[in-house]
Design a protein around this motif. Structure first.
Motif, PDB file in Angstrom:
ATOM      1  N   CYS A  37      16.054 124.862  36.924  1.00  0.00           N
ATOM      2  CA  CYS A  37      16.118 124.441  38.330  1.00  0.00           C
ATOM      3  C   CYS A  37      17.330 125.090  38.995  1.00  0.00           C
ATOM      4  O   CYS A  37      18.445 125.042  38.453  1.00  0.00           O
ATOM      5  N   PHE A  38      17.144 125.669  40.183  1.00  0.00           N
ATOM      6  CA  PHE A  38      18.255 126.305  40.897  1.00  0.00           C
ATOM      7  C   PHE A  38      19.323 125.273  41.270  1.00  0.00           C
ATOM      8  O   PHE A  38      20.512 125.588  41.353  1.00  0.00           O
ATOM      9  N   GLY A  39      18.905 124.030  41.486  1.00  0.00           N
ATOM     10  CA  GLY A  39      19.864 123.000  41.880  1.00  0.00           C
ATOM     11  C   GLY A  39      20.671 122.443  40.722  1.00  0.00           C
ATOM     12  O   GLY A  39      21.896 122.320  40.807  1.00  0.00           O
ATOM     13  N   CYS A  40      19.982 122.105  39.618  1.00  0.00           N
ATOM     14  CA  CYS A  40      20.668 121.359  38.554  1.00  0.00           C
ATOM     15  C   CYS A  40      20.575 121.993  37.163  1.00  0.00           C
ATOM     16  O   CYS A  40      21.208 121.500  36.226  1.00  0.00           O
ATOM     17  N   GLY A  41      19.793 123.050  37.011  1.00  0.00           N
ATOM     18  CA  GLY A  41      19.529 123.578  35.667  1.00  0.00           C
ATOM     19  C   GLY A  41      20.717 124.294  35.040  1.00  0.00           C
ATOM     20  O   GLY A  41      21.288 125.197  35.655  1.00  0.00           O
ATOM     21  N   PRO A  42      21.077 123.921  33.815  1.00  0.00           N
ATOM     22  CA  PRO A  42      22.195 124.594  33.148  1.00  0.00           C
ATOM     23  C   PRO A  42      21.859 126.037  32.769  1.00  0.00           C
ATOM     24  O   PRO A  42      22.760 126.851  32.581  1.00  0.00           O
ATOM     25  N   GLY A  43      20.563 126.379  32.706  1.00  0.00           N
ATOM     26  CA  GLY A  43      20.160 127.730  32.316  1.00  0.00           C
ATOM     27  C   GLY A  43      19.972 128.670  33.491  1.00  0.00           C
ATOM     28  O   GLY A  43      19.383 129.727  33.335  1.00  0.00           O
ATOM     29  N   HIS A  46      23.115 131.583  38.483  1.00  0.00           N
ATOM     30  CA  HIS A  46      23.713 131.495  39.822  1.00  0.00           C
ATOM     31  C   HIS A  46      23.336 130.194  40.522  1.00  0.00           C
ATOM     32  O   HIS A  46      23.529 130.043  41.732  1.00  0.00           O
ATOM     33  N   GLY A  47      22.794 129.254  39.773  1.00  0.00           N
ATOM     34  CA  GLY A  47      22.398 127.968  40.346  1.00  0.00           C
ATOM     35  C   GLY A  47      23.613 127.130  40.730  1.00  0.00           C
ATOM     36  O   GLY A  47      24.770 127.521  40.526  1.00  0.00           O
ATOM     37  N   LEU A  48      23.342 125.956  41.262  1.00  0.00           N
ATOM     38  CA  LEU A  48      24.424 125.086  41.743  1.00  0.00           C
ATOM     39  C   LEU A  48      25.035 124.244  40.626  1.00  0.00           C
ATOM     40  O   LEU A  48      26.129 123.734  40.781  1.00  0.00           O
ATOM     41  N   HIS A  49      24.300 124.076  39.536  1.00  0.00           N
ATOM     42  CA  HIS A  49      24.770 123.250  38.419  1.00  0.00           C
ATOM     43  C   HIS A  49      25.238 121.890  38.916  1.00  0.00           C
ATOM     44  O   HIS A  49      26.265 121.360  38.476  1.00  0.00           O
ATOM     45  N   LEU A  50      24.469 121.370  39.841  1.00  0.00           N
ATOM     46  CA  LEU A  50      24.811 120.077  40.445  1.00  0.00           C
ATOM     47  C   LEU A  50      24.658 118.958  39.417  1.00  0.00           C
ATOM     48  O   LEU A  50      23.678 118.926  38.679  1.00  0.00           O
ATOM     49  N   GLU A  51      25.628 118.080  39.378  1.00  0.00           N
ATOM     50  CA  GLU A  51      25.600 116.957  38.436  1.00  0.00           C
ATOM     51  C   GLU A  51      25.501 115.660  39.211  1.00  0.00           C
ATOM     52  O   GLU A  51      26.386 115.344  40.013  1.00  0.00           O
ATOM     53  N   ALA A  52      24.435 114.915  38.977  1.00  0.00           N
ATOM     54  CA  ALA A  52      24.220 113.657  39.687  1.00  0.00           C
ATOM     55  C   ALA A  52      24.469 112.480  38.749  1.00  0.00           C
ATOM     56  O   ALA A  52      24.192 112.545  37.552  1.00  0.00           O
ATOM     57  N   ARG A  53      24.988 111.421  39.329  1.00  0.00           N
ATOM     58  CA  ARG A  53      25.351 110.219  38.577  1.00  0.00           C
ATOM     59  C   ARG A  53      24.724 109.010  39.283  1.00  0.00           C
ATOM     60  O   ARG A  53      24.843 108.896  40.518  1.00  0.00           O
ATOM     61  N   ALA A  54      24.069 108.142  38.530  1.00  0.00           N
ATOM     62  CA  ALA A  54      23.427 106.969  39.142  1.00  0.00           C
ATOM     63  C   ALA A  54      24.460 106.077  39.805  1.00  0.00           C
ATOM     64  O   ALA A  54      25.568 105.889  39.289  1.00  0.00           O
ATOM     65  N   GLY A  55      24.064 105.513  40.964  1.00  0.00           N
ATOM     66  CA  GLY A  55      24.895 104.517  41.638  1.00  0.00           C
ATOM     67  C   GLY A  55      24.212 103.166  41.580  1.00  0.00           C
ATOM     68  O   GLY A  55      23.301 102.948  40.772  1.00  0.00           O
ATOM     69  N   GLU A  56      24.648 102.262  42.438  1.00  0.00           N
ATOM     70  CA  GLU A  56      24.016 100.943  42.523  1.00  0.00           C
ATOM     71  C   GLU A  56      22.700 101.065  43.291  1.00  0.00           C
ATOM     72  O   GLU A  56      22.556 101.957  44.143  1.00  0.00           O
ATOM     73  N   GLY A  57      21.772 100.145  43.038  1.00  0.00           N
ATOM     74  CA  GLY A  57      20.510 100.162  43.779  1.00  0.00           C
ATOM     75  C   GLY A  57      19.811 101.495  43.596  1.00  0.00           C
ATOM     76  O   GLY A  57      19.767 102.041  42.497  1.00  0.00           O
ATOM     77  N   VAL A  58      19.264 102.011  44.662  1.00  0.00           N
ATOM     78  CA  VAL A  58      18.618 103.332  44.570  1.00  0.00           C
ATOM     79  C   VAL A  58      19.521 104.331  45.288  1.00  0.00           C
ATOM     80  O   VAL A  58      19.226 104.828  46.375  1.00  0.00           O
ATOM     81  N   SER A  59      20.673 104.562  44.663  1.00  0.00           N
ATOM     82  CA  SER A  59      21.656 105.486  45.226  1.00  0.00           C
ATOM     83  C   SER A  59      22.260 106.301  44.091  1.00  0.00           C
ATOM     84  O   SER A  59      22.154 105.932  42.912  1.00  0.00           O
ATOM     85  N   THR A  61      25.537 109.591  43.289  1.00  0.00           N
ATOM     86  CA  THR A  61      26.537 110.538  43.759  1.00  0.00           C
ATOM     87  C   THR A  61      26.314 111.840  42.990  1.00  0.00           C
ATOM     88  O   THR A  61      25.696 111.841  41.914  1.00  0.00           O
ATOM     89  N   ALA A  62      26.791 112.935  43.550  1.00  0.00           N
ATOM     90  CA  ALA A  62      26.633 114.226  42.875  1.00  0.00           C
ATOM     91  C   ALA A  62      27.772 115.143  43.301  1.00  0.00           C
ATOM     92  O   ALA A  62      28.406 114.918  44.346  1.00  0.00           O
ATOM     93  N   GLU A  63      28.034 116.135  42.471  1.00  0.00           N
ATOM     94  CA  GLU A  63      29.077 117.115  42.804  1.00  0.00           C
ATOM     95  C   GLU A  63      28.589 118.505  42.489  1.00  0.00           C
ATOM     96  O   GLU A  63      27.822 118.694  41.537  1.00  0.00           O
ATOM     97  N   PHE A  64      29.040 119.434  43.307  1.00  0.00           N
ATOM     98  CA  PHE A  64      28.836 120.838  42.945  1.00  0.00           C
ATOM     99  C   PHE A  64      29.971 121.649  43.535  1.00  0.00           C
ATOM    100  O   PHE A  64      30.476 121.357  44.622  1.00  0.00           O
ATOM    101  N   THR A  65      30.424 122.631  42.780  1.00  0.00           N
ATOM    102  CA  THR A  65      31.540 123.466  43.223  1.00  0.00           C
ATOM    103  C   THR A  65      30.998 124.801  43.705  1.00  0.00           C
ATOM    104  O   THR A  65      30.266 125.493  42.990  1.00  0.00           O
ATOM    105  N   VAL A  66      31.345 125.145  44.947  1.00  0.00           N
ATOM    106  CA  VAL A  66      30.835 126.361  45.581  1.00  0.00           C
ATOM    107  C   VAL A  66      31.422 127.593  44.887  1.00  0.00           C
ATOM    108  O   VAL A  66      32.641 127.736  44.789  1.00  0.00           O
ATOM    109  N   GLN A  67      30.531 128.465  44.408  1.00  0.00           N
ATOM    110  CA  GLN A  67      30.929 129.677  43.685  1.00  0.00           C
ATOM    111  C   GLN A  67      30.820 130.897  44.603  1.00  0.00           C
ATOM    112  O   GLN A  67      30.110 130.851  45.617  1.00  0.00           O
ATOM    113  N   PRO A  68      31.477 132.010  44.222  1.00  0.00           N
ATOM    114  CA  PRO A  68      31.341 133.233  45.024  1.00  0.00           C
ATOM    115  C   PRO A  68      29.873 133.643  45.233  1.00  0.00           C
ATOM    116  O   PRO A  68      29.526 134.183  46.287  1.00  0.00           O
ATOM    117  N   ALA A  69      29.011 133.352  44.284  1.00  0.00           N
ATOM    118  CA  ALA A  69      27.579 133.714  44.412  1.00  0.00           C
ATOM    119  C   ALA A  69      26.872 132.895  45.495  1.00  0.00           C
ATOM    120  O   ALA A  69      25.725 133.196  45.839  1.00  0.00           O
TER     121      ALA A  69
END
Ligand SMILES: CCCCCCCCCCCCCC(=O)SCCNC(=O)CCNC(=O)[C@H](O)C(C)(C)COP(=O)(O)OP(=O)(O)OC[C@H]1O[C@@H](n2cnc3c(N)ncnc32)[C@H](O)[C@@H]1OP(=O)(O)O
Length: 194
Positions: A37-43, A46-59, A61-69
């Motif tokens: 996956c371009f958004g979250c796939g480790p393979g 040049h993807g975003l390698h976004l990491e999402a973490r469950a919150g309360e309810g149906v929420s 959080t996620a982080e991604f660090t902007v790369q030169p690519a």
């Protein structure tokens, strides 16, 4: 100017989202739903390698660090990449509902430029569900939860059956997902809420 269009206003018969009893506990990392996956796939190099973490309810959080690519203007994130980060974050919410859904509509506000090297901190939640339609919203802040608001989005996801991917995707990738030794990821790719 910001705010979502009429197409993203839940109908009168919409209900509150219900977190699935087997959803990951608050604080738990969701992991990637698909290796490439371009958004979250480790393979995806040049993807975003976004990491999402469950919150309360149906929420969540996620982080991604902007790369030169990920640049559009020199030194700044491309708007389409930021929309992808919002789309991926919003799409990850469906794992908390244990529903397979795809983006039908995504409306994005770009409020501040996001420099390369910045970690974008995203927060998202499902606000309403009406039949197959899942309404959700997300924000992205520079550097952390208290950082300046840089992007926001409202979206409508539409629940689909696994046939959506089998009918429209390519046989080789579908087969590879079915053969994935990671059972959680396999379940996440194929489980449809009864
Ligand atoms: C291998 C498996 C892996 C799986 C991994 C998990 C995947 C996660 C991927 C995560 C990656 C990140 C996420 C990604 O990037 S997902 C990838 C990007 N998205 C897509 O490719 C979706 C392409 N679109 C479609 O396939 C169809 O159009 C869908 C499935 C969306 C609807 O076509 P379908 O024929 O099924 O249903 P319908 O047309 O009867 O519509 C149903 C209802 O929805 C309402 N509506 C529809 N569109 C819109 C709209 N634009 N604005 C407002 N409303 C809209 C519509 O009015 C109707 O309402 P109502 O009349 O009932 O009131």
């Amino acid at each position: 100017m910001s705010g979502s269009s009429a197409a993203l206003q839940p109908p009168a018969d919409a209900v509150k989202p219900v977190r699935h009893p087997d959803a990951p506990a608050p604080g738990e990392l969701l992991g990637a739903h698909y290796e490439h996956c371009f958004g979250c796939g480790p393979g995806q190099p040049h993807g975003l390698h976004l990491e999402a973490r469950a919150g309360e309810g149906v929420s969540l959080t996620a982080e991604f660090t902007v790369q030169p690519a990920h640049q559009g203007a020199p030194g700044l994130a491309h708007g389409g990449v930021l929309a992808t980060a919002l789309d991926e974050t919003l799409g990850s919410l469906n794992w908390l509902l244990r529903t397979i859904a795809v983006t039908g509509r995504l409306e994005t506000d770009f409020l501040r430029p996001v420099p390369v090297g910045t970690t974008l901190y995203l927060e998202a939640e499902v606000t309403a569900v009406a039949g197959r339609k899942i309404y959700c919203t997300a924000t992205g802040r520079l550097g952390g939860p208290g950082g300046p608001l840089a992007v926001r989005a409202d979206a409508l996801f539409v629940e689909v059956k696994v046939d959506h991917f089998v009918d429209h995707g390519r046989q080789e990738e579908i087969q590879a997902v079915m053969n994935d030794p990671d059972q959680i990821r396999r379940t996440r790719a194929f489980e449809v809420n009864p």
